[in-house]
Design an enzyme around this catalytic site. Structure first.
Site, PDB file in Angstrom:
ATOM      1  N   GLY A   9       0.769  -1.198  -0.016  1.00  0.00           N
ATOM      2  CA  GLY A   9      -0.029   0.138  -0.231  1.00  0.00           C
ATOM      3  C   GLY A   9       0.917   1.450  -0.054  1.00  0.00           C
ATOM      4  N   SER A  11       1.491   3.641  -2.091  1.00  0.00           N
ATOM      5  CA  SER A  11       1.262   4.680  -2.863  1.00  0.00           C
ATOM      6  C   SER A  11       0.019   5.464  -2.004  1.00  0.00           C
ATOM      7  CB  SER A  11       0.351   4.395  -4.122  1.00  0.00           C
ATOM      8  OG  SER A  11      -0.844   3.695  -4.281  1.00  0.00           O
ATOM      9  N   ASN A  79       0.460  -2.924   5.175  1.00  0.00           N
ATOM     10  CA  ASN A  79      -0.355  -1.935   5.149  1.00  0.00           C
ATOM     11  C   ASN A  79      -1.443  -1.767   4.260  1.00  0.00           C
ATOM     12  OD1 ASN A  79      -0.924   1.252   5.824  1.00  0.00           O
ATOM     13  ND2 ASN A  79      -0.027   1.416   3.608  1.00  0.00           N
ATOM     14  N   SER A 131      -6.490  -1.506  12.945  1.00  0.00           N
ATOM     15  CA  SER A 131      -7.391  -0.138  13.422  1.00  0.00           C
ATOM     16  C   SER A 131      -7.757  -0.370  14.662  1.00  0.00           C
ATOM     17  CB  SER A 131      -8.336  -0.064  12.071  1.00  0.00           C
ATOM     18  OG  SER A 131      -9.259   0.849  12.510  1.00  0.00           O
ATOM     19  N   TYR A 144     -14.688  -4.629   7.495  1.00  0.00           N
ATOM     20  CA  TYR A 144     -13.654  -3.886   7.807  1.00  0.00           C
ATOM     21  C   TYR A 144     -13.047  -4.420   9.162  1.00  0.00           C
ATOM     22  CZ  TYR A 144      -9.747  -0.478   8.258  1.00  0.00           C
ATOM     23  OH  TYR A 144      -8.816   0.201   8.560  1.00  0.00           O
ATOM     24  N   ALA A 146     -13.986  -6.773  11.102  1.00  0.00           N
ATOM     25  CA  ALA A 146     -13.778  -8.331  11.091  1.00  0.00           C
ATOM     26  C   ALA A 146     -12.599  -8.508  10.813  1.00  0.00           C
ATOM     27  CB  ALA A 146     -14.913  -8.919  10.766  1.00  0.00           C
ATOM     28  N   ALA A 147     -12.123  -7.978   9.693  1.00  0.00           N
ATOM     29  CA  ALA A 147     -10.743  -8.414   8.988  1.00  0.00           C
ATOM     30  C   ALA A 147      -9.874  -8.057   9.841  1.00  0.00           C
ATOM     31  CB  ALA A 147     -10.894  -7.680   7.490  1.00  0.00           C
ATOM     32  N   LYS A 148      -9.816  -6.813  10.317  1.00  0.00           N
ATOM     33  CA  LYS A 148      -8.685  -6.101  11.034  1.00  0.00           C
ATOM     34  C   LYS A 148      -8.461  -6.843  12.461  1.00  0.00           C
ATOM     35  CE  LYS A 148      -7.065  -2.905   8.340  1.00  0.00           C
ATOM     36  NZ  LYS A 148      -5.767  -3.086   7.903  1.00  0.00           N
TER      37      LYS A 148
END
Length: 236
Positions: A9, A11, A79, A131, A144, A146-148
């Site tokens: 990530g 950029s 990231n 996060s 989001y 849940a993924a983090k």
């Protein structure tokens, strides 16, 4: 030989700041993102690779290519992420899959292939960017979050797997940052979030990048399986 660190990530807002900080500290940085990124000020300290990290089948070859060109990596910063928002009952299955694959499956698999080389060397640093939403929750960000949260659980267990091999695994959990990912929230909502902080502001990308840089440093060799929160006190 100069140690190198892979930053995904690269950029984006936090990715670009992190890449610049690490290059300034003398590391060679390999930045990966879908969009091209050229940081002329970093000179030969920075190399960019355009790749779609949601293409899970391509990750093994991506790592092989990097290692063939630069040797075994010292560090990995996971990231890259997407923060598609929406209430779960109305989210399309393809949107759910996109978030889970890029924010959780991709860093797990990338770490799998990169960490093999760290284990062989007997040294390595892995930093996963999560996060505060993983713990606090936030309306419209259930997938989001849940993924983090999954990435934080992955970090704690992997730290136990790799600790004896000289590889540390940690998380940095930023609060809300003024980046592309939060622009869609709107000024009113961002003002309410900002007001929750004891400092009355968001943490800056430079401050989050500083935490990432510390976890990659030799001085952080005794720290693993931890989540470092940088949120201007929002979750205090």
């Amino acid at each position: 030989m100069t140690e190198y660190i892979i930053v995904t990530g690269a950029s984006g807002g936090l990715g670009s700041v992190t890449a610049a900080r690490l290059a300034g500290q003398g590391y060679q940085v390999i930045g990966i993102s879908r969009r091209p990124a050229a940081y002329a000020a970093l000179g030969d300290r920075y190399t960019h690779i355009c790749a779609d990290l949601s293409d899970l089948a391509a990750l093994p070859q991506l790592v092989k290519t990097v290692v063939a060109a630069h040797g075994p990596p010292y560090g990995l910063v996971n990231n890259a992420a997407t923060g598609l928002d929406g209430l779960l009952p109305t989210m399309h299955n393809s949107e759910i899959r996109t978030v889970v694959e890029l924010d959780l499956l991709s860093p797990i698999l990338l770490t799998k292939y990169v960490s093999r080389h760290m284990v062989s060397r007997g040294v390595g640093r892995i930093v996963n960017v999560t996060s505060i939403v993983a713990r606090t929750g936030f309306r419209g960000l259930s997938v989001y979050a849940a993924a983090k949260a999954g990435l934080e659980g992955f970090t704690r267990s992997l730290a136990r797997d790799l600790g004896a091999r000289g590889v540390t695994v940690n998380c940095v959990a930023p609060g809300f940052l003024a980046t592309e990912m939060t622009e869609a929230l709107g000024d009113a909502q961002l003002s309410r979030i900002r007001a929750r902080s004891p400092m009355g502001r968001f943490a800056g990308t430079e401050e989050v990048a500083g935490a990432i840089a510390y976890l990659l440093s030799p001085e952080a060799g005794g720290l693993t399986g931890s989540v470092v929160t940088v949120d201007a006190g929002a979750t205090a």
